[in-house]
Write an enzyme that holds these catalytic residues in place. Structure first.
Site, PDB file in Angstrom:
ATOM      1  N   GLY A  98     -38.490   3.200  -1.878  1.00  0.00           N
ATOM      2  CA  GLY A  98     -38.848   1.780  -1.830  1.00  0.00           C
ATOM      3  C   GLY A  98     -37.658   0.865  -1.589  1.00  0.00           C
ATOM      4  O   GLY A  98     -36.539   1.160  -1.999  1.00  0.00           O
ATOM      5  N   HIS A 156     -29.560  -9.077  17.488  1.00  0.00           N
ATOM      6  CA  HIS A 156     -29.066 -10.214  18.266  1.00  0.00           C
ATOM      7  C   HIS A 156     -27.551 -10.090  18.374  1.00  0.00           C
ATOM      8  O   HIS A 156     -26.904  -9.557  17.459  1.00  0.00           O
ATOM      9  CB  HIS A 156     -29.419 -11.521  17.559  1.00  0.00           C
ATOM     10  CG  HIS A 156     -30.881 -11.677  17.282  1.00  0.00           C
ATOM     11  ND1 HIS A 156     -31.766 -12.162  18.210  1.00  0.00           N
ATOM     12  CD2 HIS A 156     -31.622 -11.352  16.195  1.00  0.00           C
ATOM     13  CE1 HIS A 156     -32.979 -12.167  17.701  1.00  0.00           C
ATOM     14  NE2 HIS A 156     -32.926 -11.669  16.474  1.00  0.00           N
TER      15      HIS A 156
HETATM   16  C1  LIG Z   1     -44.268   7.232  -1.055  1.00  0.00           C
HETATM   17  C2  LIG Z   1     -44.004   6.353  -2.263  1.00  0.00           C
HETATM   18  O1  LIG Z   1     -44.677   5.377  -2.454  1.00  0.00           O
HETATM   19  S1  LIG Z   1     -42.752   6.750  -3.301  1.00  0.00           S
HETATM   20  C3  LIG Z   1     -42.702   5.505  -4.580  1.00  0.00           C
HETATM   21  C4  LIG Z   1     -41.395   4.801  -4.597  1.00  0.00           C
HETATM   22  N1  LIG Z   1     -40.410   5.621  -5.274  1.00  0.00           N
HETATM   23  C5  LIG Z   1     -39.120   5.539  -4.952  1.00  0.00           C
HETATM   24  O2  LIG Z   1     -38.722   4.797  -4.063  1.00  0.00           O
HETATM   25  C6  LIG Z   1     -38.229   6.412  -5.748  1.00  0.00           C
HETATM   26  C7  LIG Z   1     -37.042   6.905  -4.919  1.00  0.00           C
HETATM   27  N2  LIG Z   1     -36.267   7.801  -5.724  1.00  0.00           N
HETATM   28  C8  LIG Z   1     -34.911   7.720  -5.817  1.00  0.00           C
HETATM   29  O3  LIG Z   1     -34.266   6.884  -5.189  1.00  0.00           O
HETATM   30  C9  LIG Z   1     -34.270   8.744  -6.738  1.00  0.00           C
HETATM   31  O4  LIG Z   1     -33.163   8.107  -7.387  1.00  0.00           O
HETATM   32  C10 LIG Z   1     -33.776  10.019  -6.018  1.00  0.00           C
HETATM   33  C11 LIG Z   1     -34.959  10.802  -5.450  1.00  0.00           C
HETATM   34  C12 LIG Z   1     -32.813   9.697  -4.887  1.00  0.00           C
HETATM   35  C13 LIG Z   1     -33.088  10.844  -7.096  1.00  0.00           C
HETATM   36  O5  LIG Z   1     -32.447  11.976  -6.578  1.00  0.00           O
HETATM   37  P1  LIG Z   1     -31.590  12.907  -7.563  1.00  0.00           P
HETATM   38  O6  LIG Z   1     -30.741  13.849  -6.822  1.00  0.00           O
HETATM   39  O7  LIG Z   1     -32.510  13.475  -8.582  1.00  0.00           O
HETATM   40  O8  LIG Z   1     -30.621  11.825  -8.161  1.00  0.00           O
HETATM   41  P2  LIG Z   1     -29.996  11.680  -9.588  1.00  0.00           P
HETATM   42  O9  LIG Z   1     -30.882  10.792 -10.395  1.00  0.00           O
HETATM   43  O10 LIG Z   1     -29.588  13.015 -10.138  1.00  0.00           O
HETATM   44  O11 LIG Z   1     -28.679  10.869  -9.195  1.00  0.00           O
HETATM   45  C14 LIG Z   1     -27.639  11.445  -8.416  1.00  0.00           C
HETATM   46  C15 LIG Z   1     -26.666  10.331  -8.085  1.00  0.00           C
HETATM   47  O12 LIG Z   1     -27.289   9.455  -7.140  1.00  0.00           O
HETATM   48  C16 LIG Z   1     -27.300   8.121  -7.643  1.00  0.00           C
HETATM   49  N3  LIG Z   1     -28.561   7.484  -7.229  1.00  0.00           N
HETATM   50  C17 LIG Z   1     -29.820   7.823  -7.577  1.00  0.00           C
HETATM   51  N4  LIG Z   1     -30.702   6.987  -7.011  1.00  0.00           N
HETATM   52  C18 LIG Z   1     -29.988   6.110  -6.291  1.00  0.00           C
HETATM   53  C19 LIG Z   1     -30.346   4.987  -5.505  1.00  0.00           C
HETATM   54  N5  LIG Z   1     -31.615   4.625  -5.360  1.00  0.00           N
HETATM   55  N6  LIG Z   1     -29.356   4.304  -4.890  1.00  0.00           N
HETATM   56  C20 LIG Z   1     -28.052   4.659  -5.046  1.00  0.00           C
HETATM   57  N7  LIG Z   1     -27.651   5.715  -5.803  1.00  0.00           N
HETATM   58  C21 LIG Z   1     -28.618   6.420  -6.413  1.00  0.00           C
HETATM   59  C22 LIG Z   1     -27.231   8.275  -9.163  1.00  0.00           C
HETATM   60  O13 LIG Z   1     -26.736   7.125  -9.779  1.00  0.00           O
HETATM   61  C23 LIG Z   1     -26.306   9.465  -9.293  1.00  0.00           C
HETATM   62  O14 LIG Z   1     -24.981   9.018  -9.093  1.00  0.00           O
HETATM   63  P3  LIG Z   1     -23.750   9.686  -9.940  1.00  0.00           P
HETATM   64  O15 LIG Z   1     -23.716  11.134  -9.485  1.00  0.00           O
HETATM   65  O16 LIG Z   1     -22.573   8.891  -9.490  1.00  0.00           O
HETATM   66  O17 LIG Z   1     -24.117   9.553 -11.366  1.00  0.00           O
END
Ligand SMILES: CC(=O)SCCNC(=O)CCNC(=O)[C@H](O)C(C)(C)COP(=O)(O)OP(=O)(O)OC[C@H]1O[C@@H](n2cnc3c(N)ncnc32)[C@H](O)[C@@H]1OP(=O)(O)O
Length: 201
Positions: free
Chosen positions: A140, A113
């Site tokens: 998620g 909007h």
């Molecule tokens: C299809 C389904 O139903 S799936 C089920 C639902 N599952 C989900 O939604 C899980 C999603 N997974 C995530 O968000 C995970 O955190 C991932 C995949 C992004 C992790 O990726 P990785 O590269 O392994 O991240 P890692 O844990 O090493 O963190 C790297 C940096 O990103 C940051 N980070 C990780 N997750 C997030 C997030 N959700 N939001 C913001 N920052 C994040 C970490 O704090 C870290 O920061 P830093 O370097 O300043 O310390």
């Protein structure tokens, strides 16, 4: 031009238009049937989804509840999976590539909007296409805003609010979502943190 044509062209359109109203009621009716269907009744589930989104339903698995405005403006690639509570405001097209996975409680918005109250508090609104590439995983509770294109092979970290385009092959996270890092060949070795990708076969 009809209001529907204006909507799909990204122009201001009147959302109270009768044709659009009818199309939304149709989608609400079908999603209501889908969301209240016995999950064990796979045949009925599949047939409702087919009525909502057409033949492409065969290549999707969408957990209930699922919500959308029209249904007919969503294009799914092959092998689409969404967890519970996916909401797609598909006033403009929402186009998914192949092998897309979506976590619970994800919202994809094409609708918007005007920000000034005088122009906003009318029935006139706009919509901008959203595109999501191949092999994208959306974590998620993420929100994808109008007009955003997400490249191929991306991970959208949980809780992201994606306000700008995302290039291929990166992890983005945060609000507003920023690139956290690139996904590299090194990532093939692990399934989580530094745990080795070993399927035990
Ligand atoms: C299809 C389904 O139903 S799936 C089920 C639902 N599952 C989900 O939604 C899980 C999603 N997974 C995530 O968000 C995970 O955190 C991932 C995949 C992004 C992790 O990726 P990785 O590269 O392994 O991240 P890692 O844990 O090493 O963190 C790297 C940096 O990103 C940051 N980070 C990780 N997750 C997030 C997030 N959700 N939001 C913001 N920052 C994040 C970490 O704090 C870290 O920061 P830093 O370097 O300043 O310390």
């Amino acid at each position: 031009m009809t209001q529907r044509e204006r909507m799909l062209a990204g122009l201001l359109y009147n959302a109270a238009d009768q044709e659009l109203h009818k199309a939304r009621i149709r989608a609400k009716h079908l999603t209501y049937l889908y969301n209240t269907c016995d999950p064990a009744d796979m045949e009925r589930r599949a047939s409702i989804m087919k009525e909502l989104i057409g033949e492409q339903a065969e290549h999707t698995w969408i957990e209930a509840p699922f919500y959308c405005d029209y249904g007919c403006n969503i294009v799914f690639g092959d092998n689409f999976y969404s967890n519970v509570h996916l909401t797609i405001l598909d006033c403009a097209k929402v186009i998914f590539g192949h092998d897309v996975m979506i976590g619970p409680n994800v919202d994809i918005y094409t609708a918007g909007h005007p920000v000034h109250p005088e122009t906003r508090c009318t029935e006139w609104e706009y919509a901008r296409e959203v595109r999501i590439g191949d092999r994208v995983w959306i974590g998620g509770r993420s929100v994808i805003n109008p007009g955003v294109t997400i490249g191929n092979d991306c991970v959208i970290a949980s809780g992201s609010v994606v306000t700008k385009d995302v290039p291929d092959g990166v992890i983005v996270g945060g609000n507003p979502a920023k690139v956290i890092r690139k996904i590299t060949e090194e990532d093939k070795k692990y399934y989580f943190k530094k745990l080795p990708y070993d399927r035990g076969v």
